[in-house]
Design an enzyme around this catalytic site. Structure first.
Site, short mmCIF file in Angstrom:
data_model
loop_
_atom_site.label_atom_id
_atom_site.label_comp_id
_atom_site.label_asym_id
_atom_site.label_seq_id
_atom_site.Cartn_x
_atom_site.Cartn_y
_atom_site.Cartn_z
N PRO A 170 55.29 62.12 -10.05
CA PRO A 170 56.68 62.56 -9.94
C PRO A 170 56.84 63.55 -8.80
O PRO A 170 56.07 64.51 -8.70
CB PRO A 170 56.94 63.23 -11.31
CG PRO A 170 55.59 63.65 -11.79
CD PRO A 170 54.63 62.64 -11.26
N MET A 171 57.81 63.31 -7.92
CA MET A 171 58.05 64.19 -6.78
C MET A 171 59.54 64.35 -6.56
O MET A 171 60.27 63.35 -6.47
CB MET A 171 57.40 63.62 -5.51
CG MET A 171 55.89 63.67 -5.52
SD MET A 171 55.19 62.99 -3.98
CE MET A 171 55.38 61.22 -4.31
N GLN B 283 60.37 60.96 -15.95
CA GLN B 283 59.99 62.34 -16.21
C GLN B 283 61.24 63.18 -16.43
O GLN B 283 62.16 63.17 -15.61
CB GLN B 283 59.18 62.96 -15.07
CG GLN B 283 58.67 64.35 -15.48
CD GLN B 283 57.89 65.08 -14.41
OE1 GLN B 283 58.47 65.53 -13.43
NE2 GLN B 283 56.58 65.22 -14.60
N CYS C 42 56.15 71.98 -12.97
CA CYS C 42 56.91 72.34 -11.78
C CYS C 42 57.18 73.84 -11.73
O CYS C 42 57.77 74.40 -12.66
CB CYS C 42 58.24 71.58 -11.76
SG CYS C 42 59.25 71.97 -10.31
N HIS D 287 47.89 68.60 -13.00
CA HIS D 287 47.93 69.02 -11.60
C HIS D 287 46.89 70.13 -11.48
O HIS D 287 47.04 71.20 -12.08
CB HIS D 287 49.32 69.53 -11.24
CG HIS D 287 49.46 69.86 -9.79
ND1 HIS D 287 50.67 69.89 -9.16
CD2 HIS D 287 48.55 70.17 -8.83
CE1 HIS D 287 50.52 70.21 -7.89
NE2 HIS D 287 49.22 70.39 -7.67
N GLY E 273 46.36 66.04 -7.50
CA GLY E 273 46.14 67.14 -6.59
C GLY E 273 45.11 66.84 -5.52
O GLY E 273 43.93 66.63 -5.84
N ALA F 134 50.39 61.81 -5.05
CA ALA F 134 51.64 62.44 -4.61
C ALA F 134 51.72 62.33 -3.09
O ALA F 134 52.11 61.29 -2.56
CB ALA F 134 51.70 63.89 -5.09
#
Length: 301
Positions: A18-19, A88, A117, A184, A216, A239
């Site tokens: 998810p970004m 998400q 986040c 992450h 990561g 990502a």
């Protein structure tokens, strides 16, 4: 009804992470067509989703969730990605999460709760990485969702200090009925250019029975192999690695791909799905440039 417990969905998989601003429908489809096993949407706040109307867009052949407040498209999906889509959500309340997700179940493959986040737009409402400070709230949210929805449920976290806190937190999450957990491998205090703490993941993997998804600093096919060997993790989540090389799922290094062709393919998908021009431009800029930290990572391999 309880959430479908399906660890196999997340075992030995490569996924699009998810970004924010990157995880729209055209970029998700681009990654799916190049081999992603699952694709995560960007984080969408629960209250925004619950204030939407579901519309079947016959012109684009999409399902649109349209805001009742300003008539903007909050979330867009399509049949092609349904089984491999992970929505998400950002939430700080179990009831709000249920109200957002339950009406959408038929359009989704599974749901993920964002707990990693560190950005202000997420943490200001007690969501994202703020949840890491309140394990009891997290347990309430995940349990409420797991007891209500009928599709698989996961969550994504960051590392906690000391390590014992991370292990206690992930074990609690597992006990609620989630099917997998994404990690992450940075702390909340870490910046995007700080190296991910790959060495910390093995203890998490060893403490759980459900699949652990590594996230990561995964930029190359060799990175995927290395993090699995180092930690024993089941799967990896891409990502920035996927942004600069959407063919990473196919085992190709960034030197082996034609990014101009990839960019053209993405633009076609944007046209086909009616993507907003501003977002199209934003993603394109990232597709055609290499992240400074990523370059440093390559040179230090």
């Amino acid at each position: 009804m309880k959430a479908l417990y399906n660890p196999a969905r997340y075992s030995n998989k490569l996924m699009l992470a998810p970004m924010v601003r990157m995880g729209g429908l055209p970029f998700r489809l681009l990654n799916l067509r190049h081999g992603a096993d699952l694709v995560y949407s960007e984080e969408i706040i629960d209250l925004k989703l619950s204030n939407c109307q579901r519309i079947e867009n016959k012109y684009l052949n999409t399902i649109d969730y349209v805001s009742l407040k300003d008539f903007s498209v909050v979330f867009r999906t399509c049949q092609e990605e349904k089984e491999k889509l992970v929505l998400q959500i950002g939430t700080a309340n179990g009831n709000n999460a249920i109200a957002a997700v339950k009406p959408m179940e038929d359009d989704l493959g599974s749901v993920d709760v964002n707990m990693g986040c560190p950005k202000h737009f997420s943490t200001a409402g007690g969501m994202g990485s703020e949840l890491l400070k309140d394990p009891e709230k997290v347990e309430t949210i995940l349990t409420a969702l797991a007891n209500t929805i009928t599709i698989p449920l996961t969550c994504k976290i960051r590392l906690l200090e000391p390590e014992e806190k991370t292990l206690a937190f992930v074990k609690m999450c597992q006990s609620t009925g989630i099917s997998a957990i994404g990690v992450h491998m940075r702390y909340v205090r870490d910046k995007p250019n700080d190296p991910a703490h790959w060495e910390k993941l093995k203890a998490v993997v060893d403490s759980l029975e459900i699949p652990v998804i590594a996230n990561g600093d995964i930029y190359t096919p060799e990175d995927i192999t290395k993090i699995k060997e180092l930690s024993g993790c089941s799967s990896a989540m891409l990502a920035r690695g996927a942004v600069h090389n959407p063919q990473l799922y196919e085992g190709l290094d960034s030197d082996d791909i034609n990014m101009e062709e990839i960019a053209r393919e993405f633009l076609r998908l944007c046209l086909e799905t009616g993507n907003h021009f501003g977002n199209t431009k934003y993603v394109m800029l990232y597709l055609i440039k290499k992240d400074k930290y990523m370059l440093k990572h390559y040179f230090n391999r």
